[in-house]
Design a protein around this motif. Structure first.
Motif, PDB file in Angstrom:
ATOM      1  N   ASP A   1       0.816  -1.218   0.000  1.00  0.00           N
ATOM      2  CA  ASP A   1       0.000   0.000   0.000  1.00  0.00           C
ATOM      3  C   ASP A   1       0.850   1.267   0.000  1.00  0.00           C
ATOM      4  OD1 ASP A   1      -2.310  -1.550   0.174  1.00  0.00           O
ATOM      5  OD2 ASP A   1      -2.089  -1.704   2.349  1.00  0.00           O
ATOM      6  N   ARG A   2       2.086   1.127  -0.373  1.00  0.00           N
ATOM      7  CA  ARG A   2       3.004   2.280  -0.328  1.00  0.00           C
ATOM      8  C   ARG A   2       2.502   3.430  -1.190  1.00  0.00           C
ATOM      9  NH1 ARG A   2       8.338   3.916   0.350  1.00  0.00           N
ATOM     10  NH2 ARG A   2       9.083   2.018   1.350  1.00  0.00           N
ATOM     11  N   HIS A   3       2.527   4.646  -0.628  1.00  0.00           N
ATOM     12  CA  HIS A   3       2.174   5.839  -1.384  1.00  0.00           C
ATOM     13  C   HIS A   3       3.260   6.902  -1.339  1.00  0.00           C
ATOM     14  CE1 HIS A   3      -1.944   4.178  -1.384  1.00  0.00           C
ATOM     15  NE2 HIS A   3      -2.031   4.851  -2.509  1.00  0.00           N
ATOM     16  N   VAL A   4       4.373   6.566  -0.757  1.00  0.00           N
ATOM     17  CA  VAL A   4       5.506   7.498  -0.752  1.00  0.00           C
ATOM     18  C   VAL A   4       6.648   6.800  -1.484  1.00  0.00           C
ATOM     19  CG1 VAL A   4       7.169   8.766   0.667  1.00  0.00           C
ATOM     20  CG2 VAL A   4       4.816   8.465   1.486  1.00  0.00           C
ATOM     21  N   GLN A   5       7.122   7.428  -2.550  1.00  0.00           N
ATOM     22  CA  GLN A   5       8.186   6.792  -3.335  1.00  0.00           C
ATOM     23  C   GLN A   5       9.483   6.763  -2.547  1.00  0.00           C
ATOM     24  OE1 GLN A   5       8.965   8.184  -7.218  1.00  0.00           O
ATOM     25  NE2 GLN A   5       6.991   7.530  -8.038  1.00  0.00           N
ATOM     26  N   GLU A   6      10.016   5.555  -2.449  1.00  0.00           N
ATOM     27  CA  GLU A   6      11.209   5.343  -1.638  1.00  0.00           C
ATOM     28  C   GLU A   6      12.356   6.266  -2.069  1.00  0.00           C
ATOM     29  OE1 GLU A   6      12.095   1.217  -1.430  1.00  0.00           O
ATOM     30  OE2 GLU A   6      14.002   1.551  -0.425  1.00  0.00           O
ATOM     31  N   GLN A   7      12.598   6.313  -3.378  1.00  0.00           N
ATOM     32  CA  GLN A   7      13.731   7.089  -3.881  1.00  0.00           C
ATOM     33  C   GLN A   7      13.581   8.578  -3.564  1.00  0.00           C
ATOM     34  OE1 GLN A   7      16.289   5.429  -4.601  1.00  0.00           O
ATOM     35  NE2 GLN A   7      17.481   7.316  -4.888  1.00  0.00           N
ATOM     36  N   ASN A   8      12.347   9.075  -3.724  1.00  0.00           N
ATOM     37  CA  ASN A   8      12.073  10.496  -3.410  1.00  0.00           C
ATOM     38  C   ASN A   8      12.395  10.802  -1.964  1.00  0.00           C
ATOM     39  OD1 ASN A   8      11.161  10.966  -5.899  1.00  0.00           O
ATOM     40  ND2 ASN A   8       8.981  11.215  -5.374  1.00  0.00           N
ATOM     41  N   ALA A   9      11.947   9.901  -1.097  1.00  0.00           N
ATOM     42  CA  ALA A   9      12.125  10.127   0.346  1.00  0.00           C
ATOM     43  C   ALA A   9      13.614  10.129   0.696  1.00  0.00           C
ATOM     44  CB  ALA A   9      11.382   9.054   1.135  1.00  0.00           C
ATOM     45  N   ILE A  10      14.352   9.196   0.123  1.00  0.00           N
ATOM     46  CA  ILE A  10      15.795   9.103   0.420  1.00  0.00           C
ATOM     47  C   ILE A  10      16.513  10.352  -0.105  1.00  0.00           C
ATOM     48  CG2 ILE A  10      17.914   7.810  -0.104  1.00  0.00           C
ATOM     49  CD1 ILE A  10      16.090   5.259  -0.099  1.00  0.00           C
ATOM     50  N   GLU A  11      16.151  10.764  -1.324  1.00  0.00           N
ATOM     51  CA  GLU A  11      16.796  11.956  -1.902  1.00  0.00           C
ATOM     52  C   GLU A  11      16.469  13.201  -1.080  1.00  0.00           C
ATOM     53  OE1 GLU A  11      15.739  12.198  -6.033  1.00  0.00           O
ATOM     54  OE2 GLU A  11      16.867  10.375  -6.488  1.00  0.00           O
ATOM     55  N   TYR A  12      15.206  13.311  -0.690  1.00  0.00           N
ATOM     56  CA  TYR A  12      14.801  14.474   0.106  1.00  0.00           C
ATOM     57  C   TYR A  12      15.620  14.527   1.401  1.00  0.00           C
ATOM     58  CZ  TYR A  12      12.343  17.445   3.311  1.00  0.00           C
ATOM     59  OH  TYR A  12      12.074  18.417   4.237  1.00  0.00           O
ATOM     60  N   ALA A  13      15.740  13.389   2.066  1.00  0.00           N
ATOM     61  CA  ALA A  13      16.492  13.350   3.333  1.00  0.00           C
ATOM     62  C   ALA A  13      17.922  13.844   3.102  1.00  0.00           C
ATOM     63  CB  ALA A  13      16.485  11.943   3.909  1.00  0.00           C
ATOM     64  N   GLY A  14      18.533  13.389   2.030  1.00  0.00           N
ATOM     65  CA  GLY A  14      19.908  13.813   1.717  1.00  0.00           C
ATOM     66  C   GLY A  14      19.980  15.320   1.522  1.00  0.00           C
ATOM     67  N   GLN A  15      18.969  15.875   0.841  1.00  0.00           N
ATOM     68  CA  GLN A  15      18.981  17.319   0.549  1.00  0.00           C
ATOM     69  C   GLN A  15      18.904  18.176   1.820  1.00  0.00           C
ATOM     70  OE1 GLN A  15      15.601  17.669  -2.005  1.00  0.00           O
ATOM     71  NE2 GLN A  15      16.602  16.547  -3.664  1.00  0.00           N
ATOM     72  N   VAL A  16      18.251  17.645   2.846  1.00  0.00           N
ATOM     73  CA  VAL A  16      18.084  18.464   4.064  1.00  0.00           C
ATOM     74  C   VAL A  16      19.040  18.029   5.187  1.00  0.00           C
ATOM     75  CG1 VAL A  16      15.697  19.072   3.528  1.00  0.00           C
ATOM     76  CG2 VAL A  16      16.151  17.031   4.923  1.00  0.00           C
ATOM     77  N   GLY A  17      20.049  17.248   4.826  1.00  0.00           N
ATOM     78  CA  GLY A  17      21.059  16.852   5.809  1.00  0.00           C
ATOM     79  C   GLY A  17      20.552  15.853   6.824  1.00  0.00           C
ATOM     80  N   ALA A  18      19.560  15.073   6.409  1.00  0.00           N
ATOM     81  CA  ALA A  18      19.031  14.032   7.312  1.00  0.00           C
ATOM     82  C   ALA A  18      19.418  12.656   6.766  1.00  0.00           C
ATOM     83  CB  ALA A  18      17.516  14.145   7.397  1.00  0.00           C
TER      84      ALA A  18
END
Ligand SMILES: Nc1nc2c(ncn2[C@@H]2O[C@H](COP(=O)(O)OP(=O)(O)OP(=O)(O)O)[C@@H](O)[C@H]2O)c(=O)[nH]1
Length: 205
Positions: free
Chosen positions: A128-145
């Motif tokens: 039932d995933r609705h959040v793309q894994e790659q997007n989430a990982i990239e976003y975290a990298g962009q904000v230093g998380a």
């Protein structure tokens, strides 16, 4: 021989209601899981002690209320935190958007020294995933998380999440001054609602 000092860090769990903050908190501190959603009112607090690379560490973990109406009191809990765990539910895209709002607020209020982990919970519901894994990982990298996945239900990824966070807390800030003499230490009388399920929680979701 003198007793070794313990490193102490305050860590806060934030995220939308029902994403599983309390479940992660209880899984990590008590190895418990409940299928029921007991809405957190205000916050709960527990200390978890661990030893990492020979260092004794006390994590003072705050589980906060995710419902919008409690947002105004969140600063009480993230103020003076050294680390924050921002939780979303992988089946709920809105909950990931909420994480982005938390990141902005935390960076504005706490600065860039705050060690951040972004966590996609409920991986046992991958279908039932609705959040793309790659997007989430990239976003975290962009904000230093750093990004993690976990399932509080299956007890997957929880230990790794806290171990990594603790490692980063140690290496980023060294020994904390968060000790018994610190005026910033959360006072037991301060809005702690813990171990009183009947009073503090109502079922929902
Ligand atoms: N399938 C599945 N369900 C989970 C998982 N973690 C939590 N849940 C369920 O999700 C619901 C909400 O969990 P909570 O831990 O209470 O959520 P919360 O984020 O603390 O919610 P608030 O207190 O309202 O902020 C409960 O029914 C849990 O059983 C998980 O890893 N997998």
């Amino acid at each position: 021989m003198a007793e070794r000092l313990s490193l102490e860090y305050k860590v806060v769990l934030l995220g939308e209601g029902c994403v599983g903050k309390t479940s992660i908190f209880l899984r990590y501190t008590e190895d418990k899981f409940s299928e029921k959603h007991d809405v957190t009112l205000q916050a709960a607090f527990r200390t978890k002690k661990l030893t990492l690379s020979g260092k004794r560490v006390s994590l003072h973990i705050w589980d906060t209320a995710g419902q919008e109406k409690f947002h105004a009191i969140a600063p009480i809990y993230y103020r003076d935190s050294r680390g924050a765990i921002l939780v979303y539910d992988i089946t709920d895209a809105n909950s990931f958007d909420r994480v982005k709002i938390w990141v902005k607020e935390l960076r504005r209020m706490c600065g860039s020294d705050l060690v951040l982990a972004i966590v996609g919970n409920k991986t046992d519901m991958e279908r039932d995933r609705h959040v793309q894994e790659q997007n989430a990982i990239e976003y975290a990298g962009q904000v230093g998380a750093k990004h993690f996945h976990c399932s509080a239900k299956l007890n997957k990824g929880i230990e790794e999440l806290f171990l990594d966070l603790t490692r980063r807390l140690i290496s980023s800030q060294g020994e904390s001054n968060y000790n018994a003499r610190s005026p910033t230490r959360p006072q037991p009388s301060l809005d702690i609602v813990d171990d009183t399920p009947e009073e503090k929680r109502n079922s929902c979701c």
